[in-house]
Scaffold this active site. Sequence first.
Site, PDB file in Angstrom:
ATOM      1  N   ASP A   1       8.072 -20.103  23.128  1.00  0.00           N
ATOM      2  CA  ASP A   1       6.178 -19.329  23.323  1.00  0.00           C
ATOM      3  C   ASP A   1       5.480 -20.595  23.835  1.00  0.00           C
ATOM      4  O   ASP A   1       6.064 -22.076  23.961  1.00  0.00           O
ATOM      5  CB  ASP A   1       5.455 -19.675  22.123  1.00  0.00           C
TER       6      ASP A   1
ATOM      7  N   THR B   1       2.034 -22.407  24.268  1.00  0.00           N
ATOM      8  CA  THR B   1       0.579 -22.522  23.383  1.00  0.00           C
ATOM      9  C   THR B   1       0.858 -22.879  22.059  1.00  0.00           C
ATOM     10  O   THR B   1       1.001 -22.085  21.174  1.00  0.00           O
ATOM     11  CB  THR B   1      -0.525 -21.392  24.531  1.00  0.00           C
TER      12      THR B   1
ATOM     13  N   LYS C   1     -19.635 -19.545  34.064  1.00  0.00           N
ATOM     14  CA  LYS C   1     -18.295 -20.191  34.468  1.00  0.00           C
ATOM     15  C   LYS C   1     -16.528 -19.323  34.632  1.00  0.00           C
ATOM     16  O   LYS C   1     -17.338 -18.593  33.852  1.00  0.00           O
ATOM     17  CB  LYS C   1     -18.786 -21.256  33.573  1.00  0.00           C
TER      18      LYS C   1
ATOM     19  N   ASP D   1      -0.121 -18.153  29.509  1.00  0.00           N
ATOM     20  CA  ASP D   1      -0.664 -18.357  30.114  1.00  0.00           C
ATOM     21  C   ASP D   1      -0.598 -17.995  32.087  1.00  0.00           C
ATOM     22  O   ASP D   1       0.505 -17.442  32.023  1.00  0.00           O
ATOM     23  CB  ASP D   1      -0.259 -20.116  30.523  1.00  0.00           C
TER      24      ASP D   1
END
Lengths: 325, 1169
Positions: free
Chosen positions: B371, B373, B539, B655
């Site tokens: 993985d 993160t 954002k 991601d």
Amino acid sequence: MAMNYNAKDEVDGGPPCAPGGTAKTRRPDNTAFKQQRLPAWQPILTAGTVLPIFFIIGLIFIPIGIGIFVTSNNIREIEGNVFMYYGLSNFYQNHRRYVKSRDDSQLNGDASALLNPSKECEPYRRNEDKPIAPCGAIANSMFNDTLELFLIGNDSYPMPIALKKKGIAWWTDKNVKFRNPPGGDNLEERFKGTTKPVNWLKPVYMLDSEADNNGFINEDFIVWMRTAALPTFRKLYRLIERKSDLHPTLPAGRYYLNITYNYPVHYFDGRKRMILSTISWMGGKNPFLGIAYIAVGSISFLLGIVLLVINHKYRNSSNTADITI
Amino acid sequence: MDTFRAVPLFSISGLFFPYRVSHGIAGTLLGEMALCAKKRPPEEERRARANDREYNEKFQYASNCIKTSKYNILTFLPVNLFEQFQEVANTYFLFLLILQLIPQISSLSWFTTIVPLVLVLTITAVKDATDDYFRHKSDNQVNNRQSQVLINGILQQEQWMNVCVGDIIKLENNQFVAADLLLLSSSEPHGLCYIETAELDGETNMKVRQAIPVTSELGDISKLAKFDGPDTKLMQNSGRTKFKRTSIDRLMNTLVLWIFGFLVCMGVILAIGNAIWEHEVGTRFQVYLPWDEAVDSAFFSGFLSFWSYIIILNTVVPISLYVSVEVIRLGHSYFINWDKKMFCMKKRTPAEARTTTLNEELGQVEYIFSDKTGTLTQNIMVFNKCSIYGRSYGDVFDVLGHKAELGEKPEPVDFSFNPLADKKFLFWDPSLLEAVKIGDPHTHEFFRLLSLCHTVMSEEKNEGELYYKAQSPDEGALVTAARNFGFVFRSRTPKTITVHEMGTAITYQLLAILDFNNIRKRMSVIVRNPEGKIRLYCKGADTILLDRLHHSTQELLNTTMDHLNEYAGEGLRTLVLAYRDLDEEYYEEWAERRLQASLAQDSREDRLASVYEEVENNMMLLGATAIEDKLQQGVPETIALLTLANIKIWVLTGDKQETAVNIGYSCKMLTDDMTEVFIVTGHTVLEVREELRKAREKMMDSSRSVGNGFTYQETLSSSKLTSVLEAVAGEYALVINGHSLAHALEADMELEFLETACACKAVICCRVTPLQKAQVVELVKKYKKAVTLAIGDGANDVSMIKTAHIGVGISGQEGIQAVLASDYSFSQFKFLQRLLLVHGRWSYLRMCKFLCYFFYKNFAFTMVHFWFGFFCGFSAQTVYDQYFITLYNIVYTSLPVLAMGVFDQDVPEQRSMEYPKLYEPGQLNLLFNKREFFICIAQGIYTSVLMFFIPYGVFAEATRDDGTQLADYQSFAVTVATSLVIVVSVQIGLDTGYWTAINHFFIWGSLAVYFAILFAMHSNGLFDMFPNQFRFVGNAQNTLAQPTVWLTIVLTTVVCIMPVVAFRFLRLNLKPDLSDTVRYTQLVRKKQKAQHRCMRRVGRTGSRRSGYAFSHQEGFGELIMSGKNMRLSSLALSSFTTRSSSSWIESLRRKKSDSASSPSGSADKPLKG
């Protein structure tokens, strides 16, 4: 048998508001054992260690072999104490059912086992409703030929050679393992209520005239009861003691062997033998051991040379490294 | 309103792993329906009346008492025994025991089997009992936790186990939740409560639950109804995890089956022999040895003898094999738990082997699936850079104006002007703070946006002590940055946000939050400032947001884009910020539409999304932020080292592609030296197939083997298929997107994908779902027949961790779900190298050596009976005393081999790190395979032949030195047994490579114990007590006093061991493997050191450093390239460079051995230094 220790993880330590922050120190101990740093000897098979071993084995084994071989060949039948053996071949004293067919309690003089022998003795456990003493197939098949040796002297009158029948069994067998049943002086009384093995000519208490060689402690019987490992075997029968240093135990001459034939072996293609032998520090004549030692020693030596050559050929620089570094 | 209809009735469990309630008085119900319905028919509805136990009892809902323990005192023995006899091995031995009780068959006393069996059963029972004790303890702990329950109108403390369905519970902040709960009311506005589910799914972010409107208005009598009992979702899910077995386990089982086949063959041969013998000899021998009553024919005798031989030959696979294997693995697990170098000081967590059955497989890993993160990265986000209105901040310049490198940072920016600043926040570019201080409006707007547009919760325990609770760490980093630069988010209510802007408190009216989701990839807030102006702050991801900007910002956009690319190139995570002014009427009108959309019955989500879309348009660009995703310590080094060990590392991350690729570069998986990095992003099956095909073609073109192998692929079998690309030259990497991966994993394309991916050095899969992670692992497992390891930290890695052969969980700050599913856990990715290269390697080595020796010693032991069979009428007479048979495996030979299996080391741990190639034998399965097994067996049988025939040859004619016969059965048995014990002890001595004091103790101790027991068993005392049991009385002293016997023992030992030594010496000479070479080098080095010391004493300055003393911290690439350090053979050296496949290395090994047989071969080189 998998080991899973989940249960422990389910136990949460500490107050509920502080997850993970367990107070107890969980740092592993810094010990040589736990860190797998125990001091250790790490042997490696290098030329420096292996080759000498081969040569040393060779150098030790060959002389030993020669020694054994010479000793074994020097054994003469007529010098020193001479041992008289009977040999049987094709006789399976090592058969599982044969080996277990005995009752050591009975042979050890246990009174209850005397009258109620172990089931292992079947079918030689009881005869005519009486317990057999000694019970079992081993005892029942005891060798009962009689061998007598005569020297035919110059006057051609056969002179009997004195055959000693005691001292042919192990001390532990005679004194620990085999004991007559308890009771008075009369051996027959002590064996009362038992019957002789089926094949025997006379009961166990009549095996010998001497009291300390009669009953279960009769040495011929003890020797027979120590079963052989292999189907061809020999057992010690008698001792011929040397009388004086001047005369050989069995002087050269013609001998006459008288066999009282009681023991049939032709049923199973058996053979009987009579062997006379002296002994040395390593027992009787035994060519196998000497030859084996010489052979193994030579092989080891040769192997050492071969390995040395190989080593020189392929690792010649390693030796220099050994030296120069 | 008394009766609740609880929606799903299952649950989250709160029992075992309760989650925390962070705010308000709350409980909740977040059960997922799909997970429950397995056991009973799905319960359609559940009726309960709040606070009415009598009523609720009618339904007989399960109680809240949980029970994970299996036994109680009464049931322990029967249940445990029942379970144990479900093991095939135990039943087998029970069967043997029963056989032995039949007198016609019994060739061994019953105790030869029952002693080991009872021993094994007892050990297992004790272990089970201990486990269960801990389970009882933890059950009690959970059951006795306190909750506040409303009983008879009074709030009372109640133990968790007594909480019933329908009770009303009051939960306070930071309390664990007792069960699956329905939130009735909360002290927070709108009946909201925030829960943390880290204990359940590993996610640390807060989840919001809201009370159903009808109950939420109950005011401050905060109430809570609860549902559920023991089998909550967690209890149901945590069920049996799939039992993982190692490849050695499987091999062992196969071999044991073969051995049983062999056993039956032996039995049949001997049984036939017995029938013939009884027919030819036995019938005639009946004068002295009649047949048993039951036996009426030679054939039947043979049949019985078959079973008798099965009994005595079964010691080839003794029950102690399985126990020993477990003990060894347990020992290895403890070594992992104890390893100081895998202990993380910061988190105070040691490594933990949670499964004790997989250790040796750690030494065979070929593929690692990681993985990103939290595993490769720390999941700590740091506000690193930003671009505000076209100007980039955050780069650190030294005096000369050059960009400073990391490590030589000047003083961080001083935030002391701001009393509310977070002390832990560091920023190095002072110009940004200056811009804030001089009041640059864009900069102010930038930070204002950051302080307003988020979903962070603040908590202020004391004045000025602010704590932020963020849903995502990115957001936390941004809000913290704003806080330090003077825009302090202070507090929020549902309708307002209070911000301290440069020291003055300003309260904004919060009109709307347009929340983040994965499709929108942005979030906005609409606020009204104190002046009454309405503004939308937004954002979001650059790709999304840049399309929604006002045309007038084109120029600014270009500059910002440049900055964004620059940031992305540095591996930073970027967000674009924008705002839009709204006028009052437009907002009113928009808010009305939004309300309509939110009330819509169908497709509410879509409608809301389009309403949001509408307002988030024509925005003015403010700038961009760049957040650094910090790598875990030592990640690049670990990856480099593992790559050198021929382990392929695949990163599977959720991601996005850019981030993943950046992390790939920063942790050295991808390098600029790579020939090419293929990126597969196709959206359709065809595109993906085409992209994969092109990638393969490129690889093929560049490699020498210019074949059009791909056209043949379809016809090749799956195992061969991958070999086409194994030999690809050059380094490639593959990056594949989640949506492409979905196509690539389809049945008709998976092989193509796998083949392409396996030819690449590095593979990165981005945007993958947890399920896809598992599918990728499954794919490699299925076709590559390689050992896979998955490492991850979050709940989304659980499937992958469970699928891989070995699952590793990072026990970090996130939840413990991954750890709970894992087989091994530790807190830092870098420990993986130690786990594999040191612990795994040793475990594999030890297990292999153990198995080889174990099979050898038992064959040597057992086969003697076979040879003896030919001389005892095939009567199943044992060669040895029955006590020897009983004790051989459990006493005389067990501990030395166990000590070797637990403690052996071929090379010290530093060397395994220095020479990663040492890991290779495990991957290639070289140390214990069918071939090695047959060698061991052959050696065992060879030994057994000599063990029988040498004493046979000697004893046939021999007499003792007192003239009595030597060749009696008992003396023969003692001689053979003694030579056997000595031979196997010498052999274990040869096999033991690492003689610790413990090894010495066990080896010498075993020999001593053998003689002690021998003499004890043959002593007068025991015989006097049990004459029928100890028949060997006086045998030991009589036999072992004979020189002939000792000569025989020595001869047997030498003849058995000599060939082994010669063979090993030759192999070491002619075909040394790397570990031999390293060992040898070390020996030489030691000598060298001693020599050096001598030289120094003589007075020479020994400044010359040993050529071998390179440190492993230095670049590994250099280490490999500099041949001067490691004088391995040139080929051994070249094999340090990575290979692309096992077959390639196989051919290399062959070449190596070829060259080794030439005079200038490999073995001599290490010594030249």
